[in-house]
Design a protein around this motif. Sequence first.
Motif, PDB file in Angstrom:
ATOM      1  N   ARG A  22       0.834  -1.209   0.000  1.00 25.95           N
ATOM      2  CA  ARG A  22       0.000   0.000   0.000  1.00 25.95           C
ATOM      3  C   ARG A  22       0.868   1.259   0.000  1.00 25.95           C
ATOM      4  O   ARG A  22       0.578   2.231  -0.707  1.00 25.95           O
ATOM      5  CB  ARG A  22      -0.925  -0.019   1.225  1.00 25.95           C
ATOM      6  N   GLN A  23       1.948   1.232   0.751  1.00 24.05           N
ATOM      7  CA  GLN A  23       2.820   2.404   0.822  1.00 24.05           C
ATOM      8  C   GLN A  23       3.538   2.676  -0.497  1.00 24.05           C
ATOM      9  O   GLN A  23       3.854   3.827  -0.806  1.00 24.05           O
ATOM     10  CB  GLN A  23       3.835   2.218   1.953  1.00 24.05           C
ATOM     11  N   GLN A  24       3.788   1.626  -1.284  1.00 19.46           N
ATOM     12  CA  GLN A  24       4.467   1.818  -2.567  1.00 19.46           C
ATOM     13  C   GLN A  24       3.502   2.142  -3.700  1.00 19.46           C
ATOM     14  O   GLN A  24       3.920   2.338  -4.835  1.00 19.46           O
ATOM     15  CB  GLN A  24       5.274   0.572  -2.935  1.00 19.46           C
ATOM     16  N   GLY A  25       2.209   2.195  -3.375  1.00 19.80           N
ATOM     17  CA  GLY A  25       1.228   2.548  -4.400  1.00 19.80           C
ATOM     18  C   GLY A  25       0.592   1.383  -5.100  1.00 19.80           C
ATOM     19  O   GLY A  25       0.032   1.540  -6.195  1.00 19.80           O
ATOM     20  N   GLY A  26       0.618   0.194  -4.495  1.00 24.29           N
ATOM     21  CA  GLY A  26      -0.050  -0.968  -5.057  1.00 24.29           C
ATOM     22  C   GLY A  26       0.877  -1.869  -5.859  1.00 24.29           C
ATOM     23  O   GLY A  26       2.098  -1.674  -5.889  1.00 24.29           O
ATOM     24  N   VAL A  27       0.264  -2.853  -6.509  1.00 24.37           N
ATOM     25  CA  VAL A  27       0.985  -3.830  -7.331  1.00 24.37           C
ATOM     26  C   VAL A  27       0.792  -3.471  -8.789  1.00 24.37           C
ATOM     27  O   VAL A  27      -0.344  -3.326  -9.261  1.00 24.37           O
ATOM     28  CB  VAL A  27       0.477  -5.265  -7.056  1.00 24.37           C
ATOM     29  N   VAL A  28       1.885  -3.326  -9.523  1.00 20.64           N
ATOM     30  CA  VAL A  28       1.816  -2.979 -10.945  1.00 20.64           C
ATOM     31  C   VAL A  28       1.555  -4.242 -11.767  1.00 20.64           C
ATOM     32  O   VAL A  28       2.267  -5.238 -11.648  1.00 20.64           O
ATOM     33  CB  VAL A  28       3.119  -2.310 -11.417  1.00 20.64           C
ATOM     34  N   LEU A  29       0.512  -4.195 -12.592  1.00 24.55           N
ATOM     35  CA  LEU A  29       0.185  -5.296 -13.492  1.00 24.55           C
ATOM     36  C   LEU A  29       0.971  -5.159 -14.794  1.00 24.55           C
ATOM     37  O   LEU A  29       1.524  -4.096 -15.091  1.00 24.55           O
ATOM     38  CB  LEU A  29      -1.319  -5.305 -13.785  1.00 24.55           C
ATOM     39  N   PRO A  30       1.044  -6.216 -15.610  1.00 20.79           N
ATOM     40  CA  PRO A  30       1.806  -6.145 -16.863  1.00 20.79           C
ATOM     41  C   PRO A  30       1.357  -5.024 -17.799  1.00 20.79           C
ATOM     42  O   PRO A  30       2.171  -4.497 -18.571  1.00 20.79           O
ATOM     43  CB  PRO A  30       1.570  -7.524 -17.490  1.00 20.79           C
ATOM     44  N   ASN A  31       0.077  -4.640 -17.757  1.00 17.63           N
ATOM     45  CA  ASN A  31      -0.412  -3.581 -18.646  1.00 17.63           C
ATOM     46  C   ASN A  31      -0.228  -2.182 -18.065  1.00 17.63           C
ATOM     47  O   ASN A  31      -0.666  -1.194 -18.662  1.00 17.63           O
ATOM     48  CB  ASN A  31      -1.884  -3.806 -18.999  1.00 17.63           C
ATOM     49  N   GLY A  32       0.408  -2.103 -16.884  1.00 20.39           N
ATOM     50  CA  GLY A  32       0.652  -0.808 -16.256  1.00 20.39           C
ATOM     51  C   GLY A  32      -0.372  -0.393 -15.232  1.00 20.39           C
ATOM     52  O   GLY A  32      -0.152   0.571 -14.483  1.00 20.39           O
ATOM     53  N   ASP A  33      -1.536  -1.063 -15.188  1.00 22.16           N
ATOM     54  CA  ASP A  33      -2.517  -0.769 -14.145  1.00 22.16           C
ATOM     55  C   ASP A  33      -1.956  -1.147 -12.772  1.00 22.16           C
ATOM     56  O   ASP A  33      -1.017  -1.945 -12.659  1.00 22.16           O
ATOM     57  CB  ASP A  33      -3.806  -1.561 -14.385  1.00 22.16           C
ATOM     58  N   ARG A  34      -2.569  -0.589 -11.746  1.00 22.01           N
ATOM     59  CA  ARG A  34      -2.152  -0.893 -10.377  1.00 22.01           C
ATOM     60  C   ARG A  34      -3.323  -1.469  -9.581  1.00 22.01           C
ATOM     61  O   ARG A  34      -4.451  -1.012  -9.733  1.00 22.01           O
ATOM     62  CB  ARG A  34      -1.627   0.358  -9.666  1.00 22.01           C
ATOM     63  N   VAL A  35      -3.017  -2.429  -8.751  1.00 20.92           N
ATOM     64  CA  VAL A  35      -3.996  -2.999  -7.822  1.00 20.92           C
ATOM     65  C   VAL A  35      -3.617  -2.567  -6.413  1.00 20.92           C
ATOM     66  O   VAL A  35      -2.490  -2.808  -5.954  1.00 20.92           O
ATOM     67  CB  VAL A  35      -4.012  -4.544  -7.904  1.00 20.92           C
ATOM     68  N   MET A  36      -4.536  -1.922  -5.737  1.00 16.67           N
ATOM     69  CA  MET A  36      -4.297  -1.452  -4.361  1.00 16.67           C
ATOM     70  C   MET A  36      -5.065  -2.330  -3.377  1.00 16.67           C
ATOM     71  O   MET A  36      -6.301  -2.341  -3.382  1.00 16.67           O
ATOM     72  CB  MET A  36      -4.737   0.001  -4.195  1.00 16.67           C
ATOM     73  N   PRO A  37      -4.381  -3.088  -2.546  1.00 18.21           N
ATOM     74  CA  PRO A  37      -5.082  -3.901  -1.538  1.00 18.21           C
ATOM     75  C   PRO A  37      -5.860  -3.024  -0.560  1.00 18.21           C
ATOM     76  O   PRO A  37      -5.362  -1.991  -0.105  1.00 18.21           O
ATOM     77  CB  PRO A  37      -3.943  -4.637  -0.819  1.00 18.21           C
ATOM     78  N   ASP A  38      -7.092  -3.451  -0.252  1.00 17.28           N
ATOM     79  CA  ASP A  38      -7.940  -2.750   0.714  1.00 17.28           C
ATOM     80  C   ASP A  38      -8.381  -3.773   1.753  1.00 17.28           C
ATOM     81  O   ASP A  38      -9.478  -4.322   1.673  1.00 17.28           O
ATOM     82  CB  ASP A  38      -9.145  -2.131   0.008  1.00 17.28           C
ATOM     83  N   PRO A  39      -7.510  -4.075   2.730  1.00 12.35           N
ATOM     84  CA  PRO A  39      -7.792  -5.192   3.633  1.00 12.35           C
ATOM     85  C   PRO A  39      -8.812  -4.873   4.699  1.00 12.35           C
ATOM     86  O   PRO A  39      -8.977  -3.718   5.114  1.00 12.35           O
ATOM     87  CB  PRO A  39      -6.425  -5.466   4.264  1.00 12.35           C
ATOM     88  N   ILE A  40      -9.496  -5.907   5.158  1.00 10.08           N
ATOM     89  CA  ILE A  40     -10.282  -5.858   6.381  1.00 10.08           C
ATOM     90  C   ILE A  40      -9.669  -6.888   7.320  1.00 10.08           C
ATOM     91  O   ILE A  40      -9.506  -8.063   6.961  1.00 10.08           O
ATOM     92  CB  ILE A  40     -11.788  -6.135   6.135  1.00 10.08           C
ATOM     93  N   LEU A  41      -9.285  -6.464   8.497  1.00  7.28           N
ATOM     94  CA  LEU A  41      -8.646  -7.329   9.475  1.00  7.28           C
ATOM     95  C   LEU A  41      -9.713  -8.048  10.292  1.00  7.28           C
ATOM     96  O   LEU A  41     -10.602  -7.406  10.858  1.00  7.28           O
ATOM     97  CB  LEU A  41      -7.735  -6.520  10.393  1.00  7.28           C
ATOM     98  N   VAL A  42      -9.618  -9.371  10.345  1.00 10.53           N
ATOM     99  CA  VAL A  42     -10.618 -10.187  11.029  1.00 10.53           C
ATOM    100  C   VAL A  42      -9.953 -10.942  12.174  1.00 10.53           C
ATOM    101  O   VAL A  42      -8.907 -11.590  11.983  1.00 10.53           O
ATOM    102  CB  VAL A  42     -11.277 -11.181  10.063  1.00 10.53           C
TER     103      VAL A  42
END
Length: 375
Positions: A22-42
């Motif tokens: 999250r601090q690095q701005g998410g995970v970069v996909l091969p097409n350049g899009d980014r996935v940002m995790p939005d966790p819920i802690l259980v």
Amino acid sequence: MHGITGRMGLNQHLVRSIVAIRQQGGVVLPNGDRVMPDPILVGRNAEKIAALGKQYGIERTTTDLNAALANKNDTLFFDAATTQMRAELLTRAIEAGKDVYCEKPIADDLSKALAVAKLAKKNKIKNGVVQDKLSLPGLRKIAMLNESGFFGKILSVRGEFGYWVFEGDWGQPAQRPSWNYRLKDGGGIILDMLCHWRYVLDNLFGNVKAVSCLGATHIPKRVDENGKTYTADADDAAYATFELEGGVIAQLNSSWAVRVRRDDLVTFQVDGTHGSAVAGLTRCYTQHRVNTPRPVWNPDVPQTMNFLNQWEEVPDNVTYENGFKLQWEDFIRHMFAGTPWKYDLLEGAKGVQLAELGLESWKKRRWLDVPALKI
């Protein structure tokens, strides 16, 4: 994210993986899009998980797992809680339509492990199991050496893992939770560590064909977190030998009752016709055949050679990120971009299989073949 209040779940998965991503701005996909995790802690302790959420900038926490699984917007279920609960929790998550990612062992017996792997395949969900030791800098250097042809033909692998876990009865508290030493709670080093050794051996040196394992409970009495003496009936040491495809022989000792006089808490020595290497968690040392000394056996005089000084360190020519974080990123890419991923629940079941066979080998005092697993 379930089970993140434990040592591994908190430090490696929450803080050093998801929070870091999250601090690095998410995970970069091969097409350049980014996935940002939005966790819920259980978790069961509302105050504890709320405090963790506040500390690490995570807004959502809950004690209601059913409600969390019912939320269609949360697509992944992650578990790092106790082994005994894992198969049931994974089953509930899969039936709720979630992709799943989890720690190992994925179950406390092979039938449960195979059942959850079959369910994931039937429901066509993405699934993964943490195989963190493959991302250790030391083992990544071993893999690089092997790929370069450094070893020639690999002959053997020797591994030493472990350290002294204090008994808790003379002023030094134990460094591991007491459930690790009780069979009824899913404890035992064979179940814990042979799951690791399976994927390390399979992926780096050759598929495991057979196993011979001797377990031991060296320390039968320990003191728990509340100062109460209890019977430690689970194995706290395992001495195992493996036959691998291609004729490689591996010997791996695992112990919570050993004092360390080696480079690291875990070391692997790989010997081949052309060279040898010894790796710990991060560092790796090599000795090529042209640099191999000629020691002389003479018990009547002190040894003059300094064998440790005869090895050369592999340099850190690349930056090695946290292995747990790397695998999280790879699995997220697999989820959202369909990139390759091989460490699925079936691979996790192979670890449970080897642990069961190790326990059976100990009981029967004989070698056992390791049959192929299919679902």
